[in-house]
Design an enzyme around this catalytic site. Structure first.
Site, PDB file in Angstrom:
ATOM      1  CD  GLU A 186      -3.827  -6.388   3.519  1.00  0.00           C
ATOM      2  OE1 GLU A 186      -2.998  -5.436   4.013  1.00  0.00           O
ATOM      3  OE2 GLU A 186      -4.210  -7.194   2.346  1.00  0.00           O
ATOM      4  CD  GLU A 193      -2.918  -1.390   2.667  1.00  0.00           C
ATOM      5  OE1 GLU A 193      -3.836  -1.470   2.377  1.00  0.00           O
ATOM      6  OE2 GLU A 193      -2.119  -1.199   3.713  1.00  0.00           O
TER       7      GLU A 193
END
Length: 323
Positions: A179, A157
């Site tokens: 995730e 990210e």
């Protein structure tokens, strides 16, 4: 005026060459994205926005074979291991704007970090993360990632928040949002940046599967812009940074804002914003100098210099656009 290169940061070493600042992230033993890393990135991006001597920042990892592996699991544990019942997202959503507003109060973030336990640290971590990555996207500074190791989850990210991403063509370089295999969803922008980069269909597949991708797969999908030999990665990224740092900072800022934030508006409003930014950048002194140089070249060459002699324009050496 704050000089970004003079910052004394806990997890980031800084080296300046001309208008390029290379930020080498050192968070041993595994280069996780810790709260300290995000705090330092927050400080660095804030200082860079007020330092007109910096035109580009290169982010890279300083541990062997490591970029930013993923979010620090110990910090996540401190935030998520609190005893509480399941809380639906719709119940949490109204609290986020309130949290953002309260943490803007001077000293509030530091107090929550100090006295709020694991949950408080996690809340400030997320607040700074969003603030930092959005600042990168609004900035007149170009951000480049030289991905020299794994960039998974939160590390991915941070890379996605950069404007340009180069990666080493090496087996140990892996990319992606992992995730879902940890029973979470991305929390640092992955669900929002991925669809904008590669489309919703591919983004939902990657985030549901959660498995890492090779650097070559990342290139094919558009997650990275270029692959290089491992020993040439930093030099190539810094060379691109130097070239882009020669662009007019006003142009950089308005281009980035139009592209990153234009899709949040209707097409008509986005076109209005683009036109406003076009007129604004055309009113700068640098634009006048550039126009004069262009017409000089046009008269001399009998053709547009962007075709006849483009190199000096692309390199940023034909005319000073930085002020």
């Amino acid at each position: 005026m704050s000089r970004a290169a003079e910052l004394d940061l806990e997890t980031i070493d800084l080296a300046r060459n001309g208008r390029v600042l290379t930020a080498t992230i050192l968070a041993p033993p595994l280069n996780f994205v810790t709260p300290a890393v995000v705090r330092d990135l927050d400080l660095l991006t804030t200082a860079a926005d007020t330092d007109d001597t910096v035109g580009a920042i290169v982010l890279t990892g300083g541990l062997p074979g490591r970029f930013l592996t993923h979010a620090d699991p110990s910090a996540l544990t401190g935030m998520l291991a609190m005893p509480h019942p399941f809380i639906p997202a719709r119940a949490v959503a109204p609290l986020i704007p309130m949290l953002n507003t309260s943490l803007r109060v001077p000293g509030a973030a530091q107090m929550l970090e100090r006295f709020g336990g694991g949950l408080g640290t996690g809340m400030v971590w997320g607040y700074r993360w969003k603030r930092t990555t959005l600042r990168m996207n609004r900035s007149r500074v170009v951000y480049l990632a030289a991905i020299n190791g794994p960039a998974l989850g939160g590390g991915h990210e941070i890379a996605l928040a950069c404007d340009i991403r180069y990666a080493a063509d090496a087996e140990h370089v892996e990319l992606g949002q992992i995730e879902s295999i940890a029973n979470l969803i991305p929390g640092g922008g992955g669900t929002q940046r991925l669809p904008r980069l590669i489309g919703a269909a591919k983004a939902i597949e990657l985030t549901l599967e959660g498995g890492p991708l090779s650097a070559r797969e990342g290139l094919r999908l558009g997650l990275v812009h270029r692959l290089t030999a491992e020993d040439e990665l930093l030099a190539e990224t810094e060379a691109t940074a130097a070239r882009l740092a020669a662009r007019n900072p006003v142009v950089i800022k308005e281009l980035k804002r139009a592209i990153y934030f234009g899709t949040d508006r209707s097409l008509s409003r986005s076109l209005n914003h683009e036109l406003a930014a076009f007129l604004s950048t055309g009113s700068s002194k640098a634009a006048t100098r550039t126009q004069d140089a262009f017409f000089d070249d046009l008269d001399r060459l009998g053709d547009t210099p962007f075709l006849a002699e483009p190199k000096a324009w692309i390199d940023g050496t034909r005319v000073d656009q930085t002020s």
